[in-house]
Scaffold this motif. Sequence first.
Motif, mmCIF file in Angstrom:
data_model
loop_
_atom_site.group_PDB
_atom_site.id
_atom_site.type_symbol
_atom_site.label_atom_id
_atom_site.label_comp_id
_atom_site.label_asym_id
_atom_site.label_seq_id
_atom_site.Cartn_x
_atom_site.Cartn_y
_atom_site.Cartn_z
ATOM 1 N N VAL A 1 0.708 -1.143 0.167
ATOM 2 C CA VAL A 1 0.164 0.041 0.025
ATOM 3 C C VAL A 1 0.759 1.103 -0.141
ATOM 4 O O VAL A 1 1.594 1.150 -0.018
ATOM 5 C CB VAL A 1 -0.809 0.018 1.139
ATOM 6 C CG1 VAL A 1 -2.010 -0.890 1.212
ATOM 7 C CG2 VAL A 1 -0.380 0.010 2.876
ATOM 8 N N SER A 2 0.578 2.678 -0.588
ATOM 9 C CA SER A 2 1.462 3.697 -0.348
ATOM 10 C C SER A 2 0.956 4.382 1.214
ATOM 11 O O SER A 2 1.780 5.715 1.048
ATOM 12 C CB SER A 2 0.850 4.350 -1.671
ATOM 13 O OG SER A 2 -0.806 5.043 -1.555
ATOM 14 N N SER A 3 -0.364 4.079 1.601
ATOM 15 C CA SER A 3 -0.140 5.447 3.039
ATOM 16 C C SER A 3 -1.451 4.530 4.068
ATOM 17 O O SER A 3 -1.224 2.992 3.499
ATOM 18 C CB SER A 3 -0.791 5.967 2.938
ATOM 19 O OG SER A 3 -2.173 5.438 2.552
ATOM 20 N N ILE A 4 -0.918 3.797 5.642
ATOM 21 C CA ILE A 4 -1.610 4.361 6.379
ATOM 22 C C ILE A 4 -2.961 3.535 6.297
ATOM 23 O O ILE A 4 -3.938 3.264 6.554
ATOM 24 C CB ILE A 4 -0.874 4.459 7.661
ATOM 25 C CG1 ILE A 4 0.113 4.004 8.279
ATOM 26 C CG2 ILE A 4 -1.598 3.840 9.196
ATOM 27 C CD1 ILE A 4 0.703 2.180 8.289
ATOM 28 N N ALA A 5 -3.518 5.263 5.888
ATOM 29 C CA ALA A 5 -4.847 5.157 5.013
ATOM 30 C C ALA A 5 -5.070 4.028 4.399
ATOM 31 O O ALA A 5 -6.462 3.472 4.578
ATOM 32 C CB ALA A 5 -4.975 6.805 4.944
ATOM 33 N N GLU A 6 -4.517 3.950 3.020
ATOM 34 C CA GLU A 6 -4.990 3.278 1.877
ATOM 35 C C GLU A 6 -5.343 1.213 2.929
ATOM 36 O O GLU A 6 -6.232 0.767 2.516
ATOM 37 C CB GLU A 6 -3.404 2.992 1.328
ATOM 38 C CG GLU A 6 -4.622 1.818 -0.113
ATOM 39 C CD GLU A 6 -3.170 2.022 -1.032
ATOM 40 O OE1 GLU A 6 -4.021 1.142 -2.278
ATOM 41 O OE2 GLU A 6 -2.281 2.762 -1.724
ATOM 42 N N ALA A 7 -4.025 1.060 3.878
ATOM 43 C CA ALA A 7 -4.273 -0.439 4.481
ATOM 44 C C ALA A 7 -5.766 -0.806 4.847
ATOM 45 O O ALA A 7 -6.210 -1.302 4.695
ATOM 46 C CB ALA A 7 -3.013 -0.173 5.559
ATOM 47 N N PHE A 8 -6.029 0.535 5.263
ATOM 48 C CA PHE A 8 -7.347 0.148 6.039
ATOM 49 C C PHE A 8 -8.684 0.264 5.435
ATOM 50 O O PHE A 8 -9.044 -0.545 5.505
ATOM 51 C CB PHE A 8 -7.229 1.781 7.541
ATOM 52 C CG PHE A 8 -6.730 1.302 8.479
ATOM 53 C CD1 PHE A 8 -7.341 0.218 10.038
ATOM 54 C CD2 PHE A 8 -5.514 0.877 9.221
ATOM 55 C CE1 PHE A 8 -6.758 0.119 11.021
ATOM 56 C CE2 PHE A 8 -4.617 0.978 10.496
ATOM 57 C CZ PHE A 8 -5.440 -0.093 10.901
ATOM 58 N N ASP A 9 -8.344 1.365 4.529
ATOM 59 C CA ASP A 9 -9.755 1.848 3.677
ATOM 60 C C ASP A 9 -10.090 0.690 2.996
ATOM 61 O O ASP A 9 -10.791 -0.150 2.771
ATOM 62 C CB ASP A 9 -9.260 2.846 2.633
ATOM 63 C CG ASP A 9 -9.179 4.255 3.419
ATOM 64 O OD1 ASP A 9 -10.007 4.164 4.575
ATOM 65 O OD2 ASP A 9 -8.789 5.183 2.654
#
Length: 281
Positions: A151-159
Motif C-alpha cells: 500500500v502507499s499509506s496507512i490510510a490505504e491499508a485500512f480503507d
Amino acid sequence: MVYADLHSHTLASDGMQPAAENVRLAVAAGLGAIAITDHDTVAGLKEAIAAGEQYGIQVVPGVEISTIAGGEDIHVLGYWIDYENELFLERLANLRSVRDKRNEMMLEKLNELGVPLTMEEVRASLQASKKVDETLGRPHIADAMLRKGHVSSIAEAFDRFLGKDGAAYVNPPRIEPATAIGWIRDAGGVPVLAHPGLYGQDQLIGELVESGLAGIEVYHADHTVEQEQHYLSIAKQYQLIVTAGSDFHGERGGVVFHSPIGSKKIEISVVQQLIEAKQKL
C-alpha cells in the motif's frame, strides 16, 4: 485554565513511542494531566507514572478494552484502575489472545487476496520487540504492508483491507461492552465509552449506563463539531462525565494518528470528577 488529554497510546499497544515520551509531550503541550490508555494492556503504566513524577505532571492510569456489539468494535476506556489487580490482568491476557487470533485471521485473508505477509514480517517491522503483556494489532499490520510496498499509506491499508469495510477485515467473538464495564469496575476503575461517533450505536449508551457506564468521550479527534454537540447533550441526559482525548498513537508513514497529544483536551477538573466517581464505587 489547566487541561488534560485523557486518551493516548504507547509502544505497549499500537502507539509509536515509549510511555515516558507521551508524558514528555504532554508537558511540552502545556497539559496538567495525561492518561495512558493502551489497548487491552496496562504494560506502559509504571513507566508513565514514573515519568509523571519526574516531569511534575499528573498521569492517569488507564486502559482501552476492545469489545463487540452489533457486530461492530466498541471500545471502553477505564480510568484509575488498579493496574496490579491479578484478576484484571488475567482478563486482559485473555483479550490479547483473541486479538492474536484476529491478527492471524487477517493475515490469512490478506494472503488469499494476493497480499503476501507473515506474522514474522509484521514483528520485524516493529520499533521494539513486543513483550508478553503488550499488544499487537491492525496498525502494526498496516505498517508492515506499507514497508513491503503493498500500500502507499496507512490510510490505504485500512480503507482497502483492514478497516471495517476492508476486504481482509475479520471480527471474531469478543466480550460485550457491559462485560468490560464490569471488569473495569471490579478493578476499581471508572468506565467511559470511547469515541461513540465512530459507532453510530447511540441506543447502546442508555443500555450501558444501566450496566455502570460513568462517562463518555465527547471530544475526540475523529468527532465532528456536530457530533461533539450531540454527545454532549447525551452526556447531560444521562449525567455522564464528559471526557476528551487526542487518541494519540504517534506518527506512521509521516502522518500523526489520530492527532497530536493535547489537540483534544478537557479541563483538568474532569480528572477530579473521575477520582470522585472511583471513590463512589
